[in-house]
Design a protein around this motif. Structure first.
Motif, PDB file in Angstrom:
ATOM      1  N   TYR A   1       0.814  -1.197   0.000  1.00 52.19           N
ATOM      2  CA  TYR A   1       0.000   0.000   0.000  1.00 52.19           C
ATOM      3  C   TYR A   1       0.854   1.257   0.000  1.00 52.19           C
ATOM      4  O   TYR A   1       0.431   2.302  -0.483  1.00 52.19           O
ATOM      5  N   LYS A   2       2.058   1.177   0.552  1.00 52.61           N
ATOM      6  CA  LYS A   2       2.902   2.368   0.667  1.00 52.61           C
ATOM      7  C   LYS A   2       3.287   2.943  -0.695  1.00 52.61           C
ATOM      8  O   LYS A   2       3.555   4.129  -0.798  1.00 52.61           O
ATOM      9  N   THR A   3       3.310   2.104  -1.732  1.00 47.90           N
ATOM     10  CA  THR A   3       3.636   2.608  -3.063  1.00 47.90           C
ATOM     11  C   THR A   3       2.428   3.240  -3.745  1.00 47.90           C
ATOM     12  O   THR A   3       2.581   3.932  -4.736  1.00 47.90           O
ATOM     13  N   GLN A   4       1.228   2.993  -3.211  1.00 49.37           N
ATOM     14  CA  GLN A   4       0.016   3.491  -3.853  1.00 49.37           C
ATOM     15  C   GLN A   4      -0.606   4.700  -3.172  1.00 49.37           C
ATOM     16  O   GLN A   4      -1.376   5.428  -3.781  1.00 49.37           O
ATOM     17  N   MET A   5      -0.337   4.908  -1.885  1.00 48.96           N
ATOM     18  CA  MET A   5      -1.019   5.990  -1.173  1.00 48.96           C
ATOM     19  C   MET A   5      -0.138   6.564  -0.074  1.00 48.96           C
ATOM     20  O   MET A   5       0.778   5.918   0.406  1.00 48.96           O
ATOM     21  N   SER A   6      -0.471   7.783   0.333  1.00 46.32           N
ATOM     22  CA  SER A   6       0.309   8.433   1.376  1.00 46.32           C
ATOM     23  C   SER A   6      -0.276   8.207   2.765  1.00 46.32           C
ATOM     24  O   SER A   6       0.420   8.366   3.760  1.00 46.32           O
ATOM     25  N   GLU A   7      -1.560   7.882   2.849  1.00 44.29           N
ATOM     26  CA  GLU A   7      -2.206   7.606   4.126  1.00 44.29           C
ATOM     27  C   GLU A   7      -2.969   6.300   4.032  1.00 44.29           C
ATOM     28  O   GLU A   7      -3.256   5.814   2.944  1.00 44.29           O
ATOM     29  N   THR A   8      -3.293   5.736   5.174  1.00 43.67           N
ATOM     30  CA  THR A   8      -3.973   4.446   5.181  1.00 43.67           C
ATOM     31  C   THR A   8      -5.375   4.573   5.760  1.00 43.67           C
ATOM     32  O   THR A   8      -5.727   5.573   6.368  1.00 43.67           O
ATOM     33  N   GLY A   9      -6.148   3.537   5.567  1.00 41.29           N
ATOM     34  CA  GLY A   9      -7.484   3.456   6.127  1.00 41.29           C
ATOM     35  C   GLY A   9      -7.653   2.137   6.841  1.00 41.29           C
ATOM     36  O   GLY A   9      -6.694   1.376   7.010  1.00 41.29           O
ATOM     37  N   ALA A  10      -8.846   1.849   7.239  1.00 40.25           N
ATOM     38  CA  ALA A  10      -9.103   0.625   8.000  1.00 40.25           C
ATOM     39  C   ALA A  10      -9.546  -0.533   7.130  1.00 40.25           C
ATOM     40  O   ALA A  10      -9.735  -1.637   7.618  1.00 40.25           O
ATOM     41  N   VAL A  11      -9.710  -0.315   5.820  1.00 44.87           N
ATOM     42  CA  VAL A  11     -10.138  -1.374   4.911  1.00 44.87           C
ATOM     43  C   VAL A  11      -9.050  -1.602   3.872  1.00 44.87           C
ATOM     44  O   VAL A  11      -8.595  -0.665   3.227  1.00 44.87           O
ATOM     45  N   VAL A  12      -8.640  -2.862   3.726  1.00 40.67           N
ATOM     46  CA  VAL A  12      -7.640  -3.226   2.727  1.00 40.67           C
ATOM     47  C   VAL A  12      -8.108  -4.467   1.976  1.00 40.67           C
ATOM     48  O   VAL A  12      -8.890  -5.260   2.490  1.00 40.67           O
ATOM     49  N   ALA A  13      -7.628  -4.606   0.774  1.00 40.83           N
ATOM     50  CA  ALA A  13      -7.873  -5.817  -0.008  1.00 40.83           C
ATOM     51  C   ALA A  13      -6.519  -6.415  -0.346  1.00 40.83           C
ATOM     52  O   ALA A  13      -5.553  -5.685  -0.588  1.00 40.83           O
ATOM     53  N   PHE A  14      -6.444  -7.738  -0.335  1.00 42.82           N
ATOM     54  CA  PHE A  14      -5.191  -8.406  -0.656  1.00 42.82           C
ATOM     55  C   PHE A  14      -5.478  -9.793  -1.197  1.00 42.82           C
ATOM     56  O   PHE A  14      -6.557 -10.333  -1.000  1.00 42.82           O
ATOM     57  N   GLU A  15      -4.507 -10.340  -1.919  1.00 42.85           N
ATOM     58  CA  GLU A  15      -4.628 -11.681  -2.469  1.00 42.85           C
ATOM     59  C   GLU A  15      -3.763 -12.640  -1.680  1.00 42.85           C
ATOM     60  O   GLU A  15      -2.667 -12.293  -1.247  1.00 42.85           O
ATOM     61  N   ILE A  16      -4.260 -13.862  -1.526  1.00 50.12           N
ATOM     62  CA  ILE A  16      -3.467 -14.914  -0.913  1.00 50.12           C
ATOM     63  C   ILE A  16      -2.968 -15.846  -2.012  1.00 50.12           C
ATOM     64  O   ILE A  16      -3.546 -15.904  -3.099  1.00 50.12           O
TER      65      ILE A  16
END
Length: 89
Positions: A1-16
């Motif tokens: 996520y650090k390469t895509q945005m400067s701040e974070t939120g409480a919802v993330v999507a990821f692949e396993i």
């Protein structure tokens, strides 16, 4: 996520990785994080994206949006961070 945005939120999507199993199988193995499709909860919840978003989309739309059987949507709640990390491990 650090390469895509400067701040974070409480919802993330990821692949396993497929070797781990499907997203739904992983959800059933978790002990702390709840398997549910919801918004605005104080507890952490997780759901395969294809169950949460994909029921009314065409196969092409799913591919374009990267919705597949390995993708999860995680909404982080108020539990202890280390407990959540251990649950996901």
């Amino acid at each position: 996520y650090k390469t895509q945005m400067s701040e974070t939120g409480a919802v993330v999507a990821f692949e396993i990785k497929p070797a781990v199993g499907t997203a739904a199988e992983m959800c059933h193995r978790l002990k702390i994080i709840q398997f549910a499709a919801s918004l605005g909860a104080t507890e952490s919840i997780i759901c395969p994206t294809e169950l949460f978003f994909g029921t009314d989309l065409s196969r092409e739309d799913k591919q374009e949006m990267k919705i597949n059987g390995q993708t999860l949507r995680l909404s982080v709640g108020l539990e202890d961070t280390q407990d959540l990390i251990r649950d996901l491990e």
